[in-house]
Design an enzyme around this catalytic site. Structure first.
Site, PDB file in Angstrom:
ATOM      1  CG  ASP A 134      -2.534   6.950   9.661  1.00  0.00           C
ATOM      2  OD1 ASP A 134      -2.754   8.119  10.023  1.00  0.00           O
ATOM      3  OD2 ASP A 134      -2.535   5.993  10.441  1.00  0.00           O
ATOM      4  CD1 TRP A 135       1.602  13.666   7.335  1.00  0.00           C
ATOM      5  CD2 TRP A 135       0.997  14.271   5.268  1.00  0.00           C
ATOM      6  NE1 TRP A 135       2.241  14.851   7.038  1.00  0.00           N
ATOM      7  CE2 TRP A 135       1.882  15.245   5.779  1.00  0.00           C
ATOM      8  CE3 TRP A 135       0.473  14.445   3.972  1.00  0.00           C
ATOM      9  CZ2 TRP A 135       2.248  16.374   5.043  1.00  0.00           C
ATOM     10  CZ3 TRP A 135       0.840  15.567   3.258  1.00  0.00           C
ATOM     11  CH2 TRP A 135       1.729  16.519   3.794  1.00  0.00           C
ATOM     12  CD  GLU A 136      -1.368   9.299  12.993  1.00  0.00           C
ATOM     13  OE1 GLU A 136      -0.977   9.566  14.144  1.00  0.00           O
ATOM     14  OE2 GLU A 136      -1.936   8.248  12.721  1.00  0.00           O
ATOM     15  CG  PHE A 137      -1.847  14.852  12.282  1.00  0.00           C
ATOM     16  CD1 PHE A 137      -3.012  14.257  11.804  1.00  0.00           C
ATOM     17  CD2 PHE A 137      -1.378  14.479  13.542  1.00  0.00           C
ATOM     18  CE1 PHE A 137      -3.719  13.336  12.580  1.00  0.00           C
ATOM     19  CE2 PHE A 137      -2.072  13.553  14.313  1.00  0.00           C
ATOM     20  CZ  PHE A 137      -3.245  12.981  13.838  1.00  0.00           C
TER      21      PHE A 137
END
Ligand SMILES: *[C@@H]1O[C@H](CO)[C@@H](O)[C@H](O)[C@H]1NC(C)=O
Ligand SMILES: *[C@@H]1O[C@H](CO)[C@@H](O)[C@H](O)[C@H]1NC(C)=O
Ligand SMILES: *[C@@H]1O[C@H](CO)[C@@H](O)[C@H](O)[C@H]1NC(C)=O
Ligand SMILES: *[C@@H]1O[C@H](CO)[C@@H](O)[C@H](O)[C@H]1NC(C)=O
Ligand SMILES: *[C@@H]1O[C@H](CO)[C@@H](O)[C@H](O)[C@H]1NC(C)=O
Ligand SMILES: *[C@@H]1O[C@H](CO)[C@@H](O)[C@H](O)[C@H]1NC(C)=O
Ligand SMILES: *[C@@H]1O[C@H](CO)[C@@H](O)[C@H](O)[C@H]1NC(C)=O
Length: 377
Positions: A134-137
């Site tokens: 969950d790399w934001e972003f």
């Protein structure tokens, strides 16, 4: 506008005629956050297929997933409690995580290998069925490219581990922006690495919510299916992933179990697009679904189902809340099936009513649509 009416037509036209394939791989997922008031044992596992543990983060010096002793205890408790009834995944990152660190890991082959190895080792040590990023972003073209490379190396390592141990390969998923193009970069919009996603991920969790909130000066549906005025809608976002070339069975729709709150500038102007002066005081701009329903009951708030956006809002005095109720959720689930998506996921456990009203409605709507379309036969 043209594409919006097209979308609506498509939705209505296909809802009852699609003939999709087997439903055994459907995803009905929920994220669980480390929270003492809502232990994993409180999750009604008959409503879900996958439960995500949110979140772990890599150490910024070693690039390995960082696990404190108390986290280790929680990870073990999580899989022991849930692992025999649902699939469990470790989610890495989250809205408050260090995006620069992910950028660095994705760009560097040694850091990438160390990170990937630690995710697989950790998942196996604690008995998880998969891992989620969950790399934001990613915010530049090279970060998007490196994300694709990270997925490729990750999948290869997962396949190698499965081959070497004779175990089922771990699942590999990612939580992504609501649209296939990331709009918020300074330069131009950036497209996610669609080819790598199709080849290397089991699916993406599309974060199709937070599309409107009290950070703007007007009310709006946080997760409206349609939006006649802009592209900030669930329908536009999911449609963009499909038009962008991602296989529909790799797309999972996000559903929020919370509302967004606003304070109206003028309490007599309370429709969608009404001027506002910020979040409802004390609410942080967020209210769990069960709190919204409590608020509605206690204040005798007026509840409105807005057909144009397929969303719900309530207002009382100068307070305005946009959220999803069982009807809007059922409509969205029908939409997801019309597009032959893999399923849906919720953010997050502990925010639904104590009897799981919304989660239950989503499941029932999903099963109903499967029957209507003959998918079970
Ligand atoms: C869990 O959900 C199932 C399916 O809706 C329901 O039959 C069951 O009563 C629920 N269990 C609890 C403890 O809420
Ligand atoms: C790692 O993170 C800590 C805490 O945020 C920071 O103080 C430190 O400078 C970082 N180290 C490196 C090598 O980036
Ligand atoms: C964590 O656990 C390990 C092994 O059980 C122990 O050696 C270590 O002292 C613990 N660390 C802390 C900070 O409690
Ligand atoms: C994020 O990670 C980068 C790269 O390791 C580091 O330089 C920075 O200090 C980190 N920031 C925080 C807030 O930890
Ligand atoms: C991770 O690295 C260690 C040490 O090099 C190695 O023994 C192990 O097989 C690797 N695990 C995976 C899943 O690649
Ligand atoms: C909201 O209104 C204020 C002043 O009324 C303005 O400064 C701000 O830029 C506006 N924000 C947005 C997102 O329109
Ligand atoms: C909506 O997205 C389409 C491309 O998908 C673009 O052509 C159009 O300009 C966008 N509309 C708005 C209001 O941003």
């Amino acid at each position: 506008m043209a594409s919006l009416s097209m979308l609506r037509f498509l939705f209505l036209a296909t809802l009852f005629v699609i003939t999709a394939t087997s439903s055994t791989n459907d995803v009905k997922a929920i994220y669980w956050l480390e929270q003492p008031l809502f232990p994993p044992s409180a999750i009604n596992t008959s409503l879900f297929t996958h439960v995500y543990y949110a979140f772990l983060a890599p150490n910024n010096v070693t690039y390995k997933l960082h696990v404190s002793n108390s986290t280790a205890t929680n990870l073990a408790k999580f899989t022991t409690t849930l692992g025999s009834t649902v699939a469990t995944l470790i989610s890495i990152g989250g809205a408050n995580s260090n995006a620069t660190l992910f950028s660095l890991i994705a760009a560097n082959s040694a850091a990438r290998a160390t990170f990937i190895n630690s995710t697989i080792t950790l998942a196996r040590t604690f008995g998880f069925h998969g891992v989620d990023l969950d790399w934001e972003f990613p915010r530049t073209a090279s970060e998007m490219k490196n994300l694709g490379l990270l997925f490729k190396k990750w999948r290869a390592a997962i396949a190698a581990e499965a081959a070497a141990t004779g175990r089922e390969p771990l699942l590999l998923t990612a939580a992504v922006y609501f649209s296939v193009d990331y709009f918020l970069s300074e330069t131009s919009s950036l497209r996610y690495p669609v080819g790598s996603i199709n080849e290397n991920l089991d699916w993406v969790n599309v974060m199709s919510y937070d599309l409107n909130g009290p950070w703007s000066n007007h009310t709006g549906p946080p997760a409206g299916l349609f939006n006649p005025k802009s592209n900030a809608s669930v329908g536009y976002g999911l449609g963009s992933w499909i038009r962008g070339g991602v296989i529909p069975k790799k797309v999972v729709m996000g559903l929020p179990l919370y509302g967004r709150t606003w304070q109206l500038r003028d309490r007599s102007v309370h429709g969608i697009g009404a001027p506002t002066i910020g979040p409802v005081p004390g609410s942080d701009g967020v209210m769990a679904l069960f709190q919204v329903l409590q608020f509605n009951k206690e204040t005798g708030a007026k509840v409105v189902y807005d057909r144009e956006t397929a969303s719900v809002y309530s207002y009382s005095g100068s307070y305005w809340i946009g959220y999803d109720d069982p009807i809007s959720v059922a409509v969205k689930v029908g939409f997801a099936q019309a597009f032959s998506l893999r399923g849906y996921f919720f953010w997050a456990a502990g925010l639904d009513t104590s009897d799981w009203k919304i989660s239950t409605q989503a499941l029932n709507a999903w099963m109903l649509c499967i029957k209507e379309t003959g998918r079970m036969n």
